[in-house]
Design a protein around this motif. Structure first.
Motif, mmCIF file in Angstrom:
data_model
loop_
_atom_site.group_PDB
_atom_site.id
_atom_site.type_symbol
_atom_site.label_atom_id
_atom_site.label_comp_id
_atom_site.label_asym_id
_atom_site.label_seq_id
_atom_site.Cartn_x
_atom_site.Cartn_y
_atom_site.Cartn_z
ATOM 1 N N ILE A 8 0.868 -1.174 0.000
ATOM 2 C CA ILE A 8 0.000 0.000 0.000
ATOM 3 C C ILE A 8 0.905 1.224 0.000
ATOM 4 O O ILE A 8 1.708 1.402 0.922
ATOM 5 N N ALA A 16 -3.571 4.664 5.255
ATOM 6 C CA ALA A 16 -2.791 3.445 5.006
ATOM 7 C C ALA A 16 -3.115 2.396 6.057
ATOM 8 O O ALA A 16 -3.320 1.219 5.725
ATOM 9 N N THR A 31 3.525 -1.252 3.824
ATOM 10 C CA THR A 31 3.124 0.106 3.471
ATOM 11 C C THR A 31 4.347 0.968 3.177
ATOM 12 O O THR A 31 5.455 0.685 3.638
#
Length: 187
Positions: A8, A16, A31
């Motif tokens: 992400i 997030a 992330t």
């Protein structure tokens, strides 16, 4: 532990974290909040990327370009507040989601990306082109579409890919379809 790795790329940490909560524990999720952080996270283990177009140190488009230019075999969904323009036609993403993206849309996007990773190149191209057509048709007026040479070229490319797919599948027997879809289900 999942067999699907998702990155992400989102600079808003709360957002997030929300996307992570939507996807874990079903997926292994990483992330990144900047272009540089995203580029350092990209590797051959990635299956899907949820990518924001606007990041504090540049554009998510740079991340997408690097993924495609370096030959990483992951599927990419743009998840962004940026209204799509005709520039998306030449971009190498597989899906385009506009924010806000709720739990169902995020999960569905990852499932779609996961399914598309099982397609061969021609099917991936057809799916990506069809997505771009659908995005533009939902955001642009009929007049804007009619005036756009880029949109006309997109439709021509989609027609060409669909014709090639039709030519390939015309020779399939019912047994071919049965074997193909049975094997996809076992992947």
């Amino acid at each position: 532990m999942s067999d699907t790795d998702v990155l992400i790329v989102e600079d808003e940490s709360d957002l997030a974290d929300l996307y992570v909560s939507y996807l874990e524990p079903q997926y292994d999720v990483r992330t990144a909040g900047t272009v540089d952080a995203a580029l350092s996270e990209i590797d051959d283990s990635l299956d899907a990327v949820l990518l924001d177009r606007r990041l504090p140190d540049g554009s998510g488009d740079e991340v997408l370009d690097t993924i495609r230019e370096d030959g990483f075999d992951c599927r990419v969904a743009m998840v962004t507040a940026v209204e799509p323009g005709f520039d998306i036609i030449e971009m190498g993403f597989d899906l385009y989601l506009t924010k806000p993206a709720n739990r169902d849309r995020v999960r569905e996007a990852v499932e779609t990306l996961k399914s598309r990773s099982e397609y061969d190149e021609m099917l991936q191209q057809a799916a990506a082109l069809a997505t771009k057509r659908a995005v533009l048709e939902s955001w642009k007026s009929a007049g804007e579409l009619a005036e756009s040479d880029e949109y006309d070229r997109l439709l021509d490319r989609l027609d060409d890919v669909n014709a090639n797919l039709t030519q390939v599948t015309n020779d399939f027997s019912p047994d071919d379809y049965r074997v193909m879809f049975r094997d996809l289900g076992r992947s």
